[in-house]
Design an enzyme around this catalytic site. Structure first.
Site, PDB file in Angstrom:
ATOM      1  N   ARG A  16      85.254 -19.596 -21.825  1.00 24.17           N
ATOM      2  CA  ARG A  16      85.064 -20.948 -21.290  1.00 24.17           C
ATOM      3  C   ARG A  16      86.223 -21.886 -21.609  1.00 24.17           C
ATOM      4  NH1 ARG A  16      79.805 -23.072 -24.703  1.00 24.17           N
ATOM      5  NH2 ARG A  16      80.529 -25.169 -24.280  1.00 24.17           N
ATOM      6  N   HIS A  61      84.463 -27.849 -25.820  1.00 22.31           N
ATOM      7  CA  HIS A  61      83.598 -28.901 -26.345  1.00 22.31           C
ATOM      8  C   HIS A  61      84.197 -30.286 -26.254  1.00 22.31           C
ATOM      9  CE1 HIS A  61      81.270 -25.458 -27.572  1.00 22.31           C
ATOM     10  NE2 HIS A  61      80.277 -26.290 -27.369  1.00 22.31           N
ATOM     11  N   ASP A  93      77.453 -21.322 -22.182  1.00 18.77           N
ATOM     12  CA  ASP A  93      77.725 -20.042 -22.827  1.00 18.77           C
ATOM     13  C   ASP A  93      77.194 -18.887 -21.997  1.00 18.77           C
ATOM     14  OD1 ASP A  93      79.258 -20.315 -25.207  1.00 18.77           O
ATOM     15  OD2 ASP A  93      77.613 -21.472 -26.051  1.00 18.77           O
ATOM     16  N   ARG A 109      69.373 -29.639 -32.025  1.00 19.17           N
ATOM     17  CA  ARG A 109      69.787 -28.246 -32.176  1.00 19.17           C
ATOM     18  C   ARG A 109      70.315 -28.042 -33.586  1.00 19.17           C
ATOM     19  NH1 ARG A 109      74.298 -25.996 -28.201  1.00 19.17           N
ATOM     20  NH2 ARG A 109      75.698 -27.347 -29.364  1.00 19.17           N
ATOM     21  N   CYS A 117      70.171 -27.242 -20.536  1.00 21.41           N
ATOM     22  CA  CYS A 117      70.987 -28.298 -21.126  1.00 21.41           C
ATOM     23  C   CYS A 117      72.482 -27.996 -20.990  1.00 21.41           C
ATOM     24  CB  CYS A 117      70.609 -28.522 -22.588  1.00 21.41           C
ATOM     25  SG  CYS A 117      70.742 -27.044 -23.580  1.00 21.41           S
ATOM     26  N   GLU A 127      71.379 -18.263 -24.272  1.00 26.41           N
ATOM     27  CA  GLU A 127      72.815 -18.425 -24.021  1.00 26.41           C
ATOM     28  C   GLU A 127      73.541 -17.100 -23.906  1.00 26.41           C
ATOM     29  OE1 GLU A 127      74.528 -22.081 -26.086  1.00 26.41           O
ATOM     30  OE2 GLU A 127      73.245 -21.208 -27.620  1.00 26.41           O
ATOM     31  N   ARG A 157      73.627 -32.340 -30.127  1.00 27.27           N
ATOM     32  CA  ARG A 157      74.527 -31.364 -30.756  1.00 27.27           C
ATOM     33  C   ARG A 157      74.807 -31.822 -32.181  1.00 27.27           C
ATOM     34  NH1 ARG A 157      76.830 -31.190 -25.222  1.00 27.27           N
ATOM     35  NH2 ARG A 157      76.910 -29.020 -24.577  1.00 27.27           N
TER      36      ARG A 157
HETATM   37  C1  PEP Z   1      75.630 -24.253 -23.605  1.00 29.01           C
HETATM   38  O1  PEP Z   1      76.201 -23.274 -24.095  1.00 29.01           O
HETATM   39  O2  PEP Z   1      75.326 -24.357 -22.404  1.00 29.01           O
HETATM   40  C2  PEP Z   1      75.271 -25.376 -24.464  1.00 29.01           C
HETATM   41  C3  PEP Z   1      74.527 -26.360 -24.017  1.00 29.01           C
HETATM   42  O3  PEP Z   1      75.788 -25.372 -25.721  1.00 29.01           O
HETATM   43  P1  PEP Z   1      77.306 -25.760 -26.067  1.00 29.01           P
HETATM   44  O4  PEP Z   1      77.973 -26.207 -24.792  1.00 29.01           O
HETATM   45  O5  PEP Z   1      77.257 -26.813 -27.088  1.00 29.01           O
HETATM   46  O6  PEP Z   1      77.848 -24.468 -26.560  1.00 29.01           O
HETATM   47 MG    MG Z   2      76.315 -23.025 -26.245  1.00 31.14          MG
END
Ligand code: PEP
Ligand code: MG
Length: 758
Positions: free
Chosen positions: A639, A364, A629, A507, A676, A605, A471
């Protein structure tokens, strides 16, 4: 054997430089295996030769001078085959060559095993005996195990060796060093390193020159006194409940802090020039190493006492020390583990780049860095970050590389790249008010992902047509406790108002995984498969309801809110969330608010959600794919883990198939489908997603101009043709290459990364 192995690895890991690492390895292995000789050869990539680097049993003068080419001798053969060779009499092997001056003629039996780190053969470990005999299976297995465990330590010591030269502790010469990480946000930065340590983390404290030695000592002494005071208080409080021998532990603690013990050593280090925090780290870590290496399990446990004391003293020093307020221009912020909160510490105008030793391009902090447009590299595992404070770095956010003390030549190369980047950016800026429309008239709505307040401004500047992912956890992360309904309302209102009448997709709180709130810690063995996203908020309706109420109130009079649910796995989660949203709407109406039920959507996801898209689609107003995800769960690749970053492949055929399937299934229910995840912000990914029929691409605002330029530069027909071609392909790398080559052919090569020095 396990115990011996543990000790060897521990001792070797603590050795200060490559020479000591290798020296310890040969001594310890020789002793453990009771052989007459143990040597280590390392492969020198420049010279393309194996060089004898350390030995017990051969002539020591041969170290550093004797070498073999990659195809020479049995050592070369071990390297070529990348497997052990075990011989009764080495001299009889056809590959044997005699190395004069080593004294090896005395030995007959030979066991050589390769030292392999991340698929590269770093060198060869050899043991020999005078007698003619094959080493037995256990001996071979032991040497293979030691070698596998030590490969990482050797690789790290090799990589960091040059830094020690730089810091003057060895030869004092300034040498350029290069470290490999993974790209997290594109761009290049050149500037001084500022190392940021999380509070009370001894491992992360950097070395720094003490500017005022007496002041540093005074700071340390005050912290020490506070810790002594704390220990006495705890000792007194518990005295009635403890036996005498347990009480004595508190005296042991106090004695450890004595001037003749730890405290004295720290003061000595400060006099030698390190600042108090660095001096404390040096002393505590040296003692921890000593205790860790002890045979006696009771004494070994004492390492944790020392660690604890160290942390306590450090915490007091950090509390008292003034926070760095004068960040130099072009600061490159370096941290062991970059967190979203750290990003906010340095004023934006001073921050040129970010480096994180751990984490990967999908964590993140990296996503935030991308949205802020700050060149970032993560997972630079070998970077000795505690030793590079104030050194000049080049951060190459395209390849993930970091240079410490770069030479003039390499500085020039990167200055040229920065200049070219500026030219491309200036060209892209002119697209702001142009439509994201292909040359055959297909319109592709481009929305932005936001999190920080500043993102709103950037998204507007770059012509985002809506917000596809806000977010909401980010404003929660940069605080000390949950924000109240009123505070949330204000934050959400500013996002909604800035974008009205364009849609803003909020979200609901997505914590867990790698997103931790400091005031709501979730400790789990396997957090990505644990309590995260909607699972947390459904278990805490009070948090969910307050958040939804704040969103609904913020939407009054504007009407551009959309609510999105993260990490959904089953329909009952959607049903429950829908019920709670309905409840919040009716409660607010009862309280006199004029509240509309906004469109509600679900994020796809996790693989389970992929196969239920139609069922979700019947219950909600839109579907949005979280490809970050989804990729991690489909490919079973964390990730955040730089070790497997090379396997995290958004262009993997399975990921692409899932993405296409989701779009088709959602459309069967006439529901809007957007994406997204980060894939949408890659011009290559955007073209494919457009061809798949995604209705909206939402991305970090930094990349909107690049994606827009790619869309404008291609026809929809060509994009669909490309997708058909990709459908028939098996390999993620090849697919990505095809997409990049297509951009090149279309004259859009500058949208993918520029050519870099090797
Ligand atoms: C994702 O998982 O692609 C997403 C947009 O959410 P985050 O990256 O905040 O987990
Ligand atoms: Mg995510």
């Amino acid at each position: 054997m396990l115990e011996i192995l543990r000790k060897i690895v521990q001792e070797v890991s603590a050795a200060p430089d490559l020479d000591s690492v290798l020296d310890l390895i040969v001594r310890r292995i020789q002793r453990a295996m009771r052989t007459q000789m143990c040597s280590v050869y390392l492969f020198n990539t420049k010279k393309q030769r194996y060089i004898l680097m350390a030995t017990q049993g051969l002539n020591k003068d041969a170290v550093g001078t004797v070498s073999l080419s990659a195809s020479e001798g049995i050592v070369g053969l071990v390297g070529q085959r990348a497997e052990p060779i075990n011989l009764e009499d080495a001299a009889k092997h056809p590959a044997f060559i005699y190395l004069p001056g080593t004294g090896e003629e005395r030995f007959h039996s030979f066991l050589g095993v390769p030292i392999i780190h991340q698929r590269d053969v770093l060198g060869v470990l050899v043991v020999q005996q005078k007698e003619r005999r094959r080493f037995d299976e256990n001996e071979e297995a032991f040497l293979v195990t030691v070698s596998a465990q030590l490969a990482g330590v050797i690789a790290h010591a090799e990589a960091t060796g040059s830094i020690q030269d730089v810091s003057g502790s060895r030869r004092g010469a300034v040498i350029e060093s290069r470290f490999e990480g993974v790209s997290a946000a594109p761009g290049v930065a050149i500037g001084p390193a500022v190392v940021m340590a999380p509070p009370a983390d001894l491992n992360a404290v950097p070395d720094k020159a003490a500017t005022d030695i007496e002041a540093e000592i005074a700071l340390f002494v005050r912290a020490l006194e506070s810790v002594r005071h704390d220990i006495r208080v705890v000792g007194r409080t518990l005295s009635k409940r403890l036996r005498t021998e347990e009480q004595a532990l508190f005296d042991v603690y106090l004695r450890m802090l004595d001037d003749n013990a730890l405290a004295g050593e720290v003061v000595e280090k400060i006099y030698l020039g390190n600042w108090a925090q660095g001096a404390l780290r040096e002393v505590i870590k040296a003692h921890i190493r000593e205790f860790d290496a002890m045979e006696d399990p009771y004494l070994r446990e004492r390492a944790s006492d020392i660690r604890d004391l160290g942390r306590r003293v450090l915490a007091y020093m950090q509390e008292a020390a003034p926070k760095q307020i004068d960040y130099p221009d072009n600061t490159i912020l370096v941290a062991d583990e970059l967190t979203p909160a750290m990003l906010g510490e340095v004023p934006t105008e001073k921050l040129a780049g970010l480096v994180s030793v751990h984490g990967s391009g999908n964590s993140h902090a990296a996503i935030l860095a991308r949205s802020l447009g700050i060149p970032t590299t993560m997972g630079v595992l070998d970077l000795p970050y505690t030793q590079i404070e104030a050194r000049v770095l080049i951060l190459d956010g395209y390849s993930g590389r970091v240079y410490v003390n770069p030479s003039d030549e390499i500085l020039q190369v990167y200055r040229d790249i920065m200049r070219e980047d500026c030219e491309v950016a200036a060209g892209l800026e002119q697209l702001r008010d142009k439509a994201a429309e292909t040359s055959d008239g297909y319109n592709m709505p481009l929305w932005a992902n936001t999190g920080l307040d500043i993102d709103v401004k950037r998204a507007l500047e770059r012509g985002a047509e809506g917000i596809g992912l806000y977010r909401t956890e980010i404003p929660f992360m940069i605080r000390d406790f949950f924000p109240s309904e009123q505070e949330q309302l204000q934050t959400y209102r500013s996002q909604l108002a800035a974008f009205a009448p364009r849609p803003v997709t909020m979200r609901t709180l997505d914590i867990g995984g790698d997103k931790a709130l400091p005031y709501f810690p979730i400790k789990e063995e396997n957090p990505f498969l644990g309590w995260r996203g909607i699972r947390v908020t459904l278990d805490h309706p009070e948090i969910f309801l307050v958040q939804v109420r704040a969103m609904l109130c913020a939407n009054e009079g504007l009407g551009n809110l959309r609510i999105m649910l993260p990490m959904v796995t089953s329909v009952h989660e959607v049903d429950e969330a829908n019920r709670m949203i309905d409840r919040a709407v009716s409660e607010l109406r009862e309280e006199g608010h004029i509240t509309e039920r906004p469109p509600v959507g679900v994020m796809v996801e996790v693989p389970a959600a992929v196969y239920q898209v139609r069922r979700f689609a019947r219950r909600v107003d839109f579907i949005s794919v979280g490809s970050n995800d989804l990729t991690q769960y489909l490919l079973a690749v964390d990730r955040n883990n730089p070790r497997v970053a090379g396997l995290y492949a958004p262009y993997h055929p399975s990921v692409l198939r899932a993405l296409e399937y989701i779009a088709d299934e959602a459309h069967k229910e006439n529901v809007q489908v957007s994406i997204c995840g980060e894939m949408a912000s890659d011009p290559c990914g955007a073209i494919l997603l457009m061809a798949m029929g995604y209705d909206v691409l939402s991305m970090n605002s930094t990349n909107i101009p690049r994606v827009k330029s790619a869309i404008r530069g291609i026809t929809h027909v060509r994009a669909c043709g490309l997708l058909s071609q990709v459908r028939g392909m098996d390999d993620a790398e090849e697919i990505h290459l095809l997409l990049r080559n297509t951009l090149q052919e279309l004259g859009l090569g500058q949208l993918s990364r520029p050519t870099l020095p090797r």
